[in-house]
Design an enzyme around this catalytic site. Structure first.
Site, PDB file in Angstrom:
ATOM      1  N   HIS A   1       0.858  -1.190   0.000  1.00 42.59           N
ATOM      2  CA  HIS A   1       0.000   0.000   0.000  1.00 42.59           C
ATOM      3  C   HIS A   1       0.897   1.244   0.000  1.00 42.59           C
ATOM      4  O   HIS A   1       1.959   1.234   0.612  1.00 42.59           O
ATOM      5  CB  HIS A   1      -0.851  -0.045   1.268  1.00 42.59           C
ATOM      6  CG  HIS A   1      -1.967   0.951   1.320  1.00 42.59           C
ATOM      7  ND1 HIS A   1      -1.770   2.277   1.622  1.00 42.59           N
ATOM      8  CD2 HIS A   1      -3.298   0.805   1.117  1.00 42.59           C
ATOM      9  CE1 HIS A   1      -2.942   2.903   1.610  1.00 42.59           C
ATOM     10  NE2 HIS A   1      -3.881   2.036   1.305  1.00 42.59           N
TER      11      HIS A   1
ATOM     12  N   ASP B   1       2.700  -4.053   8.446  1.00 46.40           N
ATOM     13  CA  ASP B   1       1.439  -3.358   8.230  1.00 46.40           C
ATOM     14  C   ASP B   1       0.322  -4.384   8.398  1.00 46.40           C
ATOM     15  O   ASP B   1       0.131  -5.247   7.547  1.00 46.40           O
ATOM     16  CB  ASP B   1       1.459  -2.752   6.824  1.00 46.40           C
ATOM     17  CG  ASP B   1       0.121  -2.135   6.424  1.00 46.40           C
ATOM     18  OD1 ASP B   1      -0.848  -2.244   7.197  1.00 46.40           O
ATOM     19  OD2 ASP B   1       0.057  -1.554   5.325  1.00 46.40           O
TER      20      ASP B   1
ATOM     21  N   GLN C   1      -4.788  -5.345   7.066  1.00 45.19           N
ATOM     22  CA  GLN C   1      -5.679  -6.377   6.525  1.00 45.19           C
ATOM     23  C   GLN C   1      -5.525  -7.701   7.264  1.00 45.19           C
ATOM     24  O   GLN C   1      -6.045  -8.727   6.808  1.00 45.19           O
ATOM     25  CB  GLN C   1      -5.414  -6.573   5.023  1.00 45.19           C
ATOM     26  CG  GLN C   1      -5.588  -5.303   4.194  1.00 45.19           C
ATOM     27  CD  GLN C   1      -7.019  -4.775   4.174  1.00 45.19           C
ATOM     28  OE1 GLN C   1      -7.978  -5.475   4.528  1.00 45.19           O
ATOM     29  NE2 GLN C   1      -7.175  -3.532   3.774  1.00 45.19           N
TER      30      GLN C   1
ATOM     31  N   LYS D   1     -11.146  -0.418   9.934  1.00 45.95           N
ATOM     32  CA  LYS D   1     -11.255  -1.664   9.162  1.00 45.95           C
ATOM     33  C   LYS D   1     -11.582  -2.844  10.069  1.00 45.95           C
ATOM     34  O   LYS D   1     -11.707  -3.979   9.599  1.00 45.95           O
ATOM     35  CB  LYS D   1      -9.944  -1.937   8.422  1.00 45.95           C
ATOM     36  CG  LYS D   1      -9.603  -0.896   7.352  1.00 45.95           C
ATOM     37  CD  LYS D   1      -8.247  -1.199   6.741  1.00 45.95           C
ATOM     38  CE  LYS D   1      -7.641  -0.029   6.015  1.00 45.95           C
ATOM     39  NZ  LYS D   1      -8.197   0.186   4.675  1.00 45.95           N
TER      40      LYS D   1
ATOM     41  N   CYS E   1      -4.605   2.242  -3.911  1.00 42.41           N
ATOM     42  CA  CYS E   1      -3.383   2.761  -3.280  1.00 42.41           C
ATOM     43  C   CYS E   1      -2.204   1.811  -3.462  1.00 42.41           C
ATOM     44  O   CYS E   1      -1.353   1.678  -2.576  1.00 42.41           O
ATOM     45  CB  CYS E   1      -3.598   3.067  -1.795  1.00 42.41           C
ATOM     46  SG  CYS E   1      -4.847   4.307  -1.489  1.00 42.41           S
TER      47      CYS E   1
HETATM   48  N1  PMP Z   1      -2.051  -0.542   4.551  1.00 40.71           N
HETATM   49  C1  PMP Z   1      -2.957  -1.374   4.031  1.00 40.71           C
HETATM   50  C2  PMP Z   1      -2.546  -2.778   3.687  1.00 40.71           C
HETATM   51  C3  PMP Z   1      -4.259  -0.945   3.837  1.00 40.71           C
HETATM   52  O1  PMP Z   1      -5.170  -1.777   3.324  1.00 40.71           O
HETATM   53  C4  PMP Z   1      -4.604   0.381   4.190  1.00 40.71           C
HETATM   54  C5  PMP Z   1      -6.006   0.901   3.966  1.00 40.71           C
HETATM   55  N2  PMP Z   1      -6.476   0.713   2.645  1.00 40.71           N
HETATM   56  C6  PMP Z   1      -3.620   1.207   4.733  1.00 40.71           C
HETATM   57  C7  PMP Z   1      -2.358   0.706   4.905  1.00 40.71           C
HETATM   58  C8  PMP Z   1      -3.882   2.620   5.138  1.00 40.71           C
HETATM   59  O2  PMP Z   1      -4.814   2.659   6.165  1.00 40.71           O
HETATM   60  P1  PMP Z   1      -5.454   4.041   6.620  1.00 40.71           P
HETATM   61  O3  PMP Z   1      -5.870   4.752   5.380  1.00 40.71           O
HETATM   62  O4  PMP Z   1      -6.606   3.645   7.470  1.00 40.71           O
HETATM   63  O5  PMP Z   1      -4.408   4.786   7.388  1.00 40.71           O
END
Ligand code: PMP
Length: 415
Positions: free
Chosen positions: A125, A203, A206, A229, A369
């Site tokens: 991401h 991270d 997920q 999430k 992203c």
């Molecule tokens: N890392 C991963 C793997 C994600 O799926 C996401 C959210 N799509 C993020 C980071 C970023 O999370 P947030 O926008 O809630 O800070």
């Protein structure tokens, strides 16, 4: 047993009970972007504002004491949920993005120097790419990227291990990919980083919402996730860091709450986690996240994982049977999270999502992203369906039916 999941708990999620457009029942398949919230969370936030609303760590009055207790209780709940060694290892942040930026700005500024290397992966991401690129620019360091591996449908772990060497200061990767659904071989990656003396950030955006996570067993230095999430409110997430590591780190933002003593000559700083929580925190959101943790723990994370494992298998089976649909991520039969990104021949992902939305089916289209991953896949956008505790096989059936009818429509239009 997982009989209490899926359809059995949908009554607890008010947002799932609605129709969109001309009365189409909502089929929500965008939980990787954000999950819906159970009544327990909505009520915890409402009750906080109705009864306890006050600032924390300050006023010596009944409401402030209750607010402080509720805020700190949420920290205890999270610490237990991820099996942190100490409650002081949980730092509340705005989300995973802020947690990664915090580590880059504090630990990174202190430890990463010219000539050093940061090893990440092209499947990640943007939140786990861009902060490291900016840190590397500031420090004169280099970011090295582990490749996407088409044969496993995930990150090439062997390539990542081969990139880790004496110059590596940090290895950072997603536990579970938000596009591929692939699951990183955490133990092998952590062992390789440790052998090189590098720190590790995982991270967990997920993974924490979907499976049991034990940060001590995983053995990293940092683990981050977002509350929204995992059935919690937006605006709250957390950084878990090993206490001995957090204790070495300089402050992130500065102001109230994060200090020990302030004089006109200078200031000393609070110990973790307070050092990293400047200003009035997201109190109600933290309380809501605490309720979300209670909710998930009550369901049992092993049950959540089993339910999603079953859904993942069904999702892949049904999507694989659609003509002209290319599925990304681990091959059928391999472990994956309950999400799938895909392309449909003759229908751009953006059109697909817009058309199936008319049937009430909510998915996401775009690069999610992950532009470098999409470049590696040779596409600019994909469609993604992502499931959660409240999802059912009927949701998957509705998705597939809507994709097939959209495909037919485009075939007719395109001739
Ligand atoms: N890392 C991963 C793997 C994600 O799926 C996401 C959210 N799509 C993020 C980071 C970023 O999370 P947030 O926008 O809630 O800070």
């Amino acid at each position: 047993s997982t009989a209490h999941l899926g359809a059995a708990l949908r009554a607890q999620f008010p947002a799932l009970h609605q129709t969109v457009y001309d009365g189409r029942p909502l089929v929500y398949l965008d939980s990787a972007a954000t999950s819906h919230k159970p009544l327990a969370v909505i009520e915890a936030v409402r009750e906080f504002y109705e009864r306890d609303n006050s600032n924390v760590h300050r006023g010596a009055h009944a409401l402030s004491i209750r607010a402080t207790n509720a805020y700190e209780a949420a920290r205890d709940k999270l610490a237990a949920f991820v099996n942190a060694a100490s409650r002081r290892e949980i730092v509340f942040t705005r989300g995973a993005t802020e947690a990664i930026n915090l580590v880059a700005a504090t630990w990174g500024e202190m430890n990463v120097r010219a000539g050093d290397e940061i090893v990440i992966s092209e499947i990640d991401h943007h939140a786990n790419i861009v902060p490291w690129q900016l840190l590397a620019q500031r420090a004169g360091a280099t970011v090295r990227y582990a490749r996407y591996d088409a044969s496993t449908g995930g990150m090439d772990a062997e390539h990542m291990i081969s990139l880790i060497g004496p110059r590596t200061k940090l290895v950072a990767f997603a536990h579970v990919s938000n596009v591929l659904g692939s699951i990183a071989p955490v133990h092998r990656l952590v062992a390789a980083a440790r052998a090189a003396g590098a720190a590790v950030l995982i991270d967990g955006c997920q993974s924490v919402p979907h499976m049991p996570v034990d940060v001590q067993a995983l053995g990293a230095d940092f683990y981050v996730a977002s509350g929204h999430k995992m059935c919690g409110p937006t605006g709250i997430g957390f950084l878990w860091g090993r206490l001995d590591v957090l204790e070495t780190m300089p402050p992130y933002q500065s102001g109230g709450e994060m200090i020990d003593q302030v004089t006109l000559e200078g200031s000393t700083f609070a110990s973790p986690p307070g050092r990293f929580e400047a200003g009035t925190p997201a109190i109600a959101q933290a309380v809501g996240l605490g309720a979300a943790v209670d909710y998930l723990a009550g369901l049992g994370m092993a049950n959540v994982e089993a339910h999603e494992h079953d859904l993942a298998r069904y999702l892949v089976e049904r999507l694989s049977a659609v003509d002209g649909l290319a599925l990304y991520g681990p091959p059928r039969g391999e472990a994956r999270a309950a999400l799938a990104a895909f392309s449909v021949a003759g229908v751009h992902a953006n059109d697909l999502s817009t058309f199936i939305d008319q049937d009430g089916v909510a998915i996401r289209a775009g690069h999610h992203c992950t532009q470098p991953l999409h470049a590696a896949l040779g596409i600019s956008a994909s469609a993604r369906a992502s499931l959660y505790v409240y999802s059912t096989r009927a949701d998957v059936d509705a998705l597939v039916e809507s994709i097939v009818s959209t495909q037919r429509l485009f075939a007719q239009l395109g001739g």
